[in-house]
Write an enzyme that holds these catalytic residues in place. Structure first.
Site, PDB file in Angstrom:
ATOM      1  N   THR A 143      23.995 -23.644 -19.409  1.00 31.67           N
ATOM      2  CA  THR A 143      24.149 -21.446 -19.217  1.00 31.67           C
ATOM      3  C   THR A 143      25.441 -21.742 -18.554  1.00 31.67           C
ATOM      4  O   THR A 143      25.924 -20.474 -18.901  1.00 31.67           O
ATOM      5  CB  THR A 143      23.381 -21.357 -17.724  1.00 31.67           C
ATOM      6  OG1 THR A 143      23.940 -22.112 -17.226  1.00 31.67           O
ATOM      7  CG2 THR A 143      21.811 -21.572 -18.741  1.00 31.67           C
ATOM      8  N   HIS A 234      14.610 -33.708 -27.351  1.00 27.48           N
ATOM      9  CA  HIS A 234      13.930 -32.640 -28.142  1.00 27.48           C
ATOM     10  C   HIS A 234      15.149 -32.617 -29.531  1.00 27.48           C
ATOM     11  O   HIS A 234      14.843 -31.443 -29.764  1.00 27.48           O
ATOM     12  CB  HIS A 234      14.422 -31.134 -27.613  1.00 27.48           C
ATOM     13  CG  HIS A 234      13.686 -31.430 -25.573  1.00 27.48           C
ATOM     14  ND1 HIS A 234      12.970 -31.080 -24.696  1.00 27.48           N
ATOM     15  CD2 HIS A 234      12.282 -32.383 -25.692  1.00 27.48           C
ATOM     16  CE1 HIS A 234      11.723 -31.573 -24.205  1.00 27.48           C
ATOM     17  NE2 HIS A 234      11.208 -32.051 -23.868  1.00 27.48           N
ATOM     18  N   CYS A 245       9.133 -31.464 -46.371  1.00 30.38           N
ATOM     19  CA  CYS A 245       9.017 -33.061 -47.132  1.00 30.38           C
ATOM     20  C   CYS A 245      10.386 -33.944 -46.556  1.00 30.38           C
ATOM     21  O   CYS A 245      10.469 -35.272 -47.410  1.00 30.38           O
ATOM     22  CB  CYS A 245       9.357 -32.830 -49.134  1.00 30.38           C
ATOM     23  SG  CYS A 245      11.857 -32.197 -48.625  1.00 30.38           S
ATOM     24  N   CYS A 263      11.751 -29.041 -52.048  1.00 30.26           N
ATOM     25  CA  CYS A 263      10.556 -29.096 -53.259  1.00 30.26           C
ATOM     26  C   CYS A 263       9.704 -27.748 -52.709  1.00 30.26           C
ATOM     27  O   CYS A 263       8.951 -27.314 -52.627  1.00 30.26           O
ATOM     28  CB  CYS A 263       9.751 -29.960 -52.124  1.00 30.26           C
ATOM     29  SG  CYS A 263       9.608 -29.234 -50.526  1.00 30.26           S
ATOM     30  N   SER A 301      17.377 -28.662 -15.113  1.00 27.58           N
ATOM     31  CA  SER A 301      16.052 -28.652 -15.243  1.00 27.58           C
ATOM     32  C   SER A 301      14.592 -28.328 -14.833  1.00 27.58           C
ATOM     33  O   SER A 301      14.965 -28.449 -13.247  1.00 27.58           O
ATOM     34  CB  SER A 301      15.959 -30.092 -16.230  1.00 27.58           C
ATOM     35  OG  SER A 301      14.847 -30.053 -16.668  1.00 27.58           O
ATOM     36  N   ASN A 323      20.615 -28.540  -9.199  1.00 28.71           N
ATOM     37  CA  ASN A 323      19.657 -27.690  -9.978  1.00 28.71           C
ATOM     38  C   ASN A 323      19.377 -25.532 -10.021  1.00 28.71           C
ATOM     39  O   ASN A 323      19.337 -26.082  -7.761  1.00 28.71           O
ATOM     40  CB  ASN A 323      17.506 -27.526 -10.360  1.00 28.71           C
ATOM     41  CG  ASN A 323      17.665 -26.981 -11.251  1.00 28.71           C
ATOM     42  OD1 ASN A 323      18.148 -27.303 -11.872  1.00 28.71           O
ATOM     43  ND2 ASN A 323      16.401 -26.247 -11.352  1.00 28.71           N
TER      44      ASN A 323
HETATM   45  N1  APR Z   1      23.551 -25.331 -12.971  1.00 32.01           N
HETATM   46  C1  APR Z   1      22.853 -25.801 -12.621  1.00 32.01           C
HETATM   47  N2  APR Z   1      21.016 -25.207 -12.565  1.00 32.01           N
HETATM   48  C2  APR Z   1      20.939 -24.294 -13.360  1.00 32.01           C
HETATM   49  C3  APR Z   1      22.208 -23.640 -13.774  1.00 32.01           C
HETATM   50  C4  APR Z   1      22.957 -24.095 -13.360  1.00 32.01           C
HETATM   51  N3  APR Z   1      24.110 -23.082 -14.614  1.00 32.01           N
HETATM   52  N4  APR Z   1      21.378 -22.793 -14.642  1.00 32.01           N
HETATM   53  C5  APR Z   1      20.413 -22.512 -14.618  1.00 32.01           C
HETATM   54  N5  APR Z   1      19.839 -23.766 -13.897  1.00 32.01           N
HETATM   55  C6  APR Z   1      19.038 -24.084 -13.201  1.00 32.01           C
HETATM   56  C7  APR Z   1      17.125 -22.989 -13.778  1.00 32.01           C
HETATM   57  O1  APR Z   1      17.438 -22.699 -12.738  1.00 32.01           O
HETATM   58  C8  APR Z   1      16.069 -23.859 -14.445  1.00 32.01           C
HETATM   59  O2  APR Z   1      15.918 -24.242 -13.038  1.00 32.01           O
HETATM   60  O3  APR Z   1      17.899 -24.674 -15.316  1.00 32.01           O
HETATM   61  C9  APR Z   1      16.804 -25.267 -15.231  1.00 32.01           C
HETATM   62  C10 APR Z   1      16.535 -24.456 -16.372  1.00 32.01           C
HETATM   63  O4  APR Z   1      15.192 -25.026 -16.643  1.00 32.01           O
HETATM   64  P1  APR Z   1      14.142 -24.408 -19.069  1.00 32.01           P
HETATM   65  O5  APR Z   1      15.014 -23.068 -18.547  1.00 32.01           O
HETATM   66  O6  APR Z   1      13.284 -24.679 -17.976  1.00 32.01           O
HETATM   67  O7  APR Z   1      14.880 -25.621 -19.312  1.00 32.01           O
HETATM   68  P2  APR Z   1      14.788 -27.071 -19.751  1.00 32.01           P
HETATM   69  O8  APR Z   1      14.189 -27.565 -18.515  1.00 32.01           O
HETATM   70  O9  APR Z   1      15.900 -27.621 -20.156  1.00 32.01           O
HETATM   71  O10 APR Z   1      13.306 -26.813 -20.694  1.00 32.01           O
HETATM   72  C11 APR Z   1      13.120 -28.388 -20.795  1.00 32.01           C
HETATM   73  O11 APR Z   1      11.311 -27.122 -22.888  1.00 32.01           O
HETATM   74  O12 APR Z   1      11.731 -24.595 -24.214  1.00 32.01           O
HETATM   75  C12 APR Z   1      11.632 -25.936 -23.904  1.00 32.01           C
HETATM   76  O13 APR Z   1      12.795 -27.729 -25.875  1.00 32.01           O
HETATM   77  C13 APR Z   1      13.595 -26.488 -24.499  1.00 32.01           C
HETATM   78  O14 APR Z   1      14.850 -28.618 -23.860  1.00 32.01           O
HETATM   79  C14 APR Z   1      13.377 -26.931 -23.175  1.00 32.01           C
HETATM   80  C15 APR Z   1      12.479 -27.935 -22.181  1.00 32.01           C
HETATM   81 ZN    ZN Z   2      11.283 -29.781 -49.489  1.00 31.46          ZN
END
Ligand code: APR
Ligand code: ZN
Length: 353
Positions: A143, A234, A245, A263, A301, A323
């Site tokens: 982000t 991921h 294919c 294909c 995350s 986070n």
């Molecule tokens: N710094 C720290 N944390 C942040 C920032 C930032 N600048 N911006 C957002 N966040 C936090 C949000 O508060 C949120 O809790 O990062 C977290 C992102 O969480 P998700 O949006 O759920 O993303 P993620 O955990 O990576 O999702 C995992 O879900 O949809 C699937 O494949 C997709 O890889 C992804 C997986």
């Molecule tokens: Zn193909």
């Protein structure tokens, strides 16, 4: 109007208190001491210019430390540390107080230096001590590169139901929406670049501070910023294959909406759709690294998607999370820092520097 002197460092104890003042100007900072410590231990009022004129004024941090060096100031109780000098003061304190027998004092110093309950200072000490640190990142890292995450208020899944675009069924039954969503994310990526946080992680790997980055992100920004040991749990949106294919295809063919040249099948990015298995090699390497790590640091995350969200619990080492928001798993972490990667990582980097 001349800038006011500010408290750079203030410590106190029964016998009195010690204050280092500073004033910033376009030529940098100048530092002075209060020239009078009253017997009652209260510091003199904010030094007016005349007071300061009497006390020595220096213009380097090293000389400023000399002004307080006569006392074991780091053993007194920290009252105030100017945010611009938090990392400098912390480093001085850590060089003098050993974590083992001054844990409480250091935690107090970390709280006064960095706020957040002392977590940042503590994390810096764990990182310095750790022989093997693994970073686990999520969309919150990107982000900072102006790429939406998934579950916070402006995340992708706030406006789009993931089952309509991020599943194999969506690919099979509603390819036009599937294609539109990933074409938009690929095109969106073209004008984005890695953030400062990505470059800090790459630098830490080079400095030997961290071993590797396991990421849920598919944008390739960790590698673009210079990280070498990156496990894309991921997959990646940067490469394309035929869903039928498995033949590789180009991004241009995917964006143009072409079918597989081998294909005629449907093209898709090499990222993991919900319900699909994670890339075996990336998973096994990340799991092995995390299992034997002294420290695992999760950055940006929500830890809502398995099996990646089980990884932090599989280490025998300490676990920390940085986070922007609280997560359901915060309780399991030894260190929790609620803040933006773009703010926390540079501070941490300055302290580790
Ligand atoms: N710094 C720290 N944390 C942040 C920032 C930032 N600048 N911006 C957002 N966040 C936090 C949000 O508060 C949120 O809790 O990062 C977290 C992102 O969480 P998700 O949006 O759920 O993303 P993620 O955990 O990576 O999702 C995992 O879900 O949809 C699937 O494949 C997709 O890889 C992804 C997986
Ligand atoms: Zn193909």
């Amino acid at each position: 109007m001349a800038n006011q002197f500010e408290v750079v460092l203030e410590v106190g104890g029964e016998g009195g208190s010690i204050t280092l003042y500073g004033v910033s100007s376009e030529n940098g900072w100048r530092f002075s001491r209060t020239t009078e410590e009253s017997a009652l231990g209260d510091i003199a009022d904010r030094p007016t210019d005349s007071l300061v004129r009497k006390s020595k004024v220096v213009d380097s941090w090293e000389e400023a430390l000399q002004l307080v060096q006569r006392y074991p100031w780091y053993r007194l109780s920290p009252r105030k540390v100017h945010p611009d000098f938090a990392a400098k003061v912390w480093k001085e304190v850590v060089n003098r107080l050993d974590w083992m027998d001054h844990g409480r004092d250091l935690n107090r110093w970390s709280r006064v230096c960095f706020g957040d309950g002392g977590a940042l200072g503590e994390l810096s000490l764990l990182m310095k001590k750790s022989q093997s640190t693994v970073i686990l990142t999520g969309a919150g890292m990107s982000t900072e590169s102006d790429i939406p995450d998934f579950r916070s208020k402006d995340g992708w899944w706030r406006n789009i139901d993931p089952t309509t675009v991020a599943t194999v069924d969506a690919l099979k039954e509603n390819y036009s929406l599937f294609h539109e969503f990933y074409q938009m994310r690929i095109e969106n990526l073209e004008s984005r670049v890695p953030s400062g946080g990505h470059y800090i992680l790459a630098k830490w790997e080079e400095q030997g501070l961290i071993d590797c980055v396991a990421t849920q992100n598919v944008d390739g920004f960790h590698q673009a910023a210079g990280s070498k040991e990156v496990y894309e749990l991921h997959g990646s949106i940067r490469t394309i294959r035929c869903h039928d294919c498995q033949s590789p295809a180009s991004i241009d063919e995917f964006v143009a909406g072409d079918r597989c040249s081998q294909c005629g099948g449907k093209l898709r990015p090499n990222l993991v759709l919900f319900g699909e298995l994670l890339p075996r090699d990336a998973w096994e390497r990340a799991l092995a690294a995390i299992r034997q790590a002294d420290l695992v640091v999760v950055i940006g995350s929500s830890l809502q998607v398995s099996p990646v969200n089980t990884l932090p619990s599989l280490t025998s080492g300490k676990v920390a999370i940085i986070n922007a928001e609280e997560t359901e798993q915060d309780e399991m972490f030894d260190i929790v820092i609620h803040g933006k990667a773009g703010e926390v990582l540079p501070k941490l980097d300055e302290v580790l520097g």
